[in-house]
Scaffold this motif. Structure first.
Motif, PDB file in Angstrom:
ATOM      1  N   MET A   1     -54.370 -78.917 -45.453  1.00  0.00           N
ATOM      2  CA  MET A   1     -54.536 -77.577 -46.099  1.00  0.00           C
ATOM      3  C   MET A   1     -53.253 -76.770 -45.929  1.00  0.00           C
ATOM      4  O   MET A   1     -52.662 -76.874 -44.833  1.00  0.00           O
ATOM      5  CB  MET A   1     -55.734 -76.905 -46.006  1.00  0.00           C
ATOM      6  CG  MET A   1     -55.966 -75.569 -46.663  1.00  0.00           C
ATOM      7  SD  MET A   1     -57.399 -74.793 -46.342  1.00  0.00           S
ATOM      8  CE  MET A   1     -58.463 -76.208 -47.338  1.00  0.00           C
ATOM      9  N   ASP A   2     -52.525 -76.415 -46.823  1.00  0.00           N
ATOM     10  CA  ASP A   2     -51.375 -75.550 -46.801  1.00  0.00           C
ATOM     11  C   ASP A   2     -51.473 -74.122 -46.125  1.00  0.00           C
ATOM     12  O   ASP A   2     -52.353 -73.285 -46.822  1.00  0.00           O
ATOM     13  CB  ASP A   2     -50.529 -75.554 -47.909  1.00  0.00           C
ATOM     14  CG  ASP A   2     -49.264 -74.795 -47.888  1.00  0.00           C
ATOM     15  OD1 ASP A   2     -48.580 -74.784 -46.973  1.00  0.00           O
ATOM     16  OD2 ASP A   2     -48.729 -74.046 -48.922  1.00  0.00           O
ATOM     17  N   ALA A  97     -54.456 -69.167 -46.772  1.00  0.00           N
ATOM     18  CA  ALA A  97     -54.906 -70.428 -47.511  1.00  0.00           C
ATOM     19  C   ALA A  97     -55.489 -70.391 -48.702  1.00  0.00           C
ATOM     20  O   ALA A  97     -56.208 -69.476 -48.694  1.00  0.00           O
ATOM     21  CB  ALA A  97     -55.631 -71.452 -46.524  1.00  0.00           C
ATOM     22  N   ARG A  98     -55.300 -71.164 -49.775  1.00  0.00           N
ATOM     23  CA  ARG A  98     -55.986 -71.333 -50.869  1.00  0.00           C
ATOM     24  C   ARG A  98     -57.029 -72.119 -51.002  1.00  0.00           C
ATOM     25  O   ARG A  98     -57.167 -73.455 -50.565  1.00  0.00           O
ATOM     26  CB  ARG A  98     -55.012 -71.538 -52.087  1.00  0.00           C
ATOM     27  CG  ARG A  98     -55.583 -71.481 -53.588  1.00  0.00           C
ATOM     28  CD  ARG A  98     -54.528 -71.398 -54.525  1.00  0.00           C
ATOM     29  NE  ARG A  98     -54.029 -70.025 -54.841  1.00  0.00           N
ATOM     30  CZ  ARG A  98     -53.209 -69.675 -55.714  1.00  0.00           C
ATOM     31  NH1 ARG A  98     -52.731 -70.419 -56.679  1.00  0.00           N
ATOM     32  NH2 ARG A  98     -53.067 -68.403 -55.965  1.00  0.00           N
ATOM     33  N   ASP A  99     -58.417 -71.789 -51.581  1.00  0.00           N
ATOM     34  CA  ASP A  99     -59.331 -72.426 -51.886  1.00  0.00           C
ATOM     35  C   ASP A  99     -59.771 -72.651 -53.389  1.00  0.00           C
ATOM     36  O   ASP A  99     -59.655 -71.544 -54.075  1.00  0.00           O
ATOM     37  CB  ASP A  99     -60.692 -71.980 -51.201  1.00  0.00           C
ATOM     38  CG  ASP A  99     -61.959 -72.736 -51.448  1.00  0.00           C
ATOM     39  OD1 ASP A  99     -61.922 -73.561 -50.735  1.00  0.00           O
ATOM     40  OD2 ASP A  99     -62.770 -72.611 -52.248  1.00  0.00           O
ATOM     41  N   ALA A 110     -63.373 -71.487 -43.415  1.00  0.00           N
ATOM     42  CA  ALA A 110     -63.609 -72.374 -42.246  1.00  0.00           C
ATOM     43  C   ALA A 110     -62.380 -73.124 -41.630  1.00  0.00           C
ATOM     44  O   ALA A 110     -62.141 -72.982 -40.560  1.00  0.00           O
ATOM     45  CB  ALA A 110     -64.853 -73.554 -42.862  1.00  0.00           C
ATOM     46  N   TYR A 111     -61.437 -73.679 -42.667  1.00  0.00           N
ATOM     47  CA  TYR A 111     -60.353 -74.171 -42.075  1.00  0.00           C
ATOM     48  C   TYR A 111     -59.506 -73.311 -41.199  1.00  0.00           C
ATOM     49  O   TYR A 111     -59.006 -73.737 -39.995  1.00  0.00           O
ATOM     50  CB  TYR A 111     -59.590 -74.785 -43.153  1.00  0.00           C
ATOM     51  CG  TYR A 111     -58.373 -75.318 -42.444  1.00  0.00           C
ATOM     52  CD1 TYR A 111     -58.445 -76.760 -42.036  1.00  0.00           C
ATOM     53  CD2 TYR A 111     -57.035 -74.856 -42.605  1.00  0.00           C
ATOM     54  CE1 TYR A 111     -57.369 -77.561 -41.372  1.00  0.00           C
ATOM     55  CE2 TYR A 111     -55.876 -75.616 -42.182  1.00  0.00           C
ATOM     56  CZ  TYR A 111     -56.054 -76.770 -41.483  1.00  0.00           C
ATOM     57  OH  TYR A 111     -55.006 -77.425 -41.052  1.00  0.00           O
ATOM     58  N   LEU A 112     -59.189 -72.047 -41.848  1.00  0.00           N
ATOM     59  CA  LEU A 112     -58.287 -71.274 -40.946  1.00  0.00           C
ATOM     60  C   LEU A 112     -58.792 -70.676 -39.763  1.00  0.00           C
ATOM     61  O   LEU A 112     -58.162 -71.001 -38.716  1.00  0.00           O
ATOM     62  CB  LEU A 112     -57.920 -69.528 -42.068  1.00  0.00           C
ATOM     63  CG  LEU A 112     -57.122 -69.960 -43.080  1.00  0.00           C
ATOM     64  CD1 LEU A 112     -57.349 -68.506 -44.045  1.00  0.00           C
ATOM     65  CD2 LEU A 112     -55.605 -70.208 -42.463  1.00  0.00           C
TER      66      LEU A 112
END
Length: 154
Positions: A1-2, A97-99, A110-112
């Motif tokens: 994820m970017d 971050a973009r979802d 959740a990733y961040l």
């Protein structure tokens, strides 16, 4: 994820506070939408939609869940029957971050918090995670929903 580190500008918002079950959030959002339409704030590029998430609905009991739904504005909010008030999204450094997809299953948030932050060498700031709902409205299908997630940093 970017993930990008960005400087988010302090942003004046009209806000409605939601307290309680995530399943009732739509009722709260409808009040903000009604106020928005009554005040002619229809341009989504000028009046951006945000959510300030004070709790994680995955781990917080529904009765303690808390989120503010917001609309960026230029003028102060006047008296209204909806409970809309003036607030400010703090400016500062954020990881973004973009979802893409259903907002009920935001993978970027959740990733961040769970993966990126522990490995980044960064520290959490003193403002809650917030979401910019890039595209909103009844015609946006779940699989096309775009949400930029901001994690405030020190």
């Amino acid at each position: 994820m970017d993930v990008q580190i960005v400087l988010f500008p302090e942003t004046k918002v009209a806000a409605i506070e939601h307290r309680g079950s995530p399943s009732l959030e739509h009722d709260t959002v409808r009040k903000l939408v009604a106020w928005k339409l009554e005040n002619g704030l229809r341009d989504p590029l000028k009046y951006r939609s945000y959510g300030v998430h004070y709790t994680d609905p995955r781990t917080t009991p529904p009765s303690e869940h808390r989120v503010d739904f917001c609309l960026s504005i230029e003028e102060d909010v006047g008296q209204n029957p909806y409970g809309i008030t003036n607030k400010v999204l703090r400016g500062g450094r954020c990881a973004r971050a973009r979802d893409v997809g259903a907002r009920s299953n935001n993978q970027a948030a959740a990733y961040l918090y769970e993966q990126w932050l522990p490995r980044s060498g960064e520290s959490l700031g003193d403002f809650p995670m917030f979401f910019h709902y890039v595209n909103v409205g009844p015609s946006v299908r779940e699989e096309e929903m775009i949400t930029d997630v901001y994690l405030p940093l020190k």
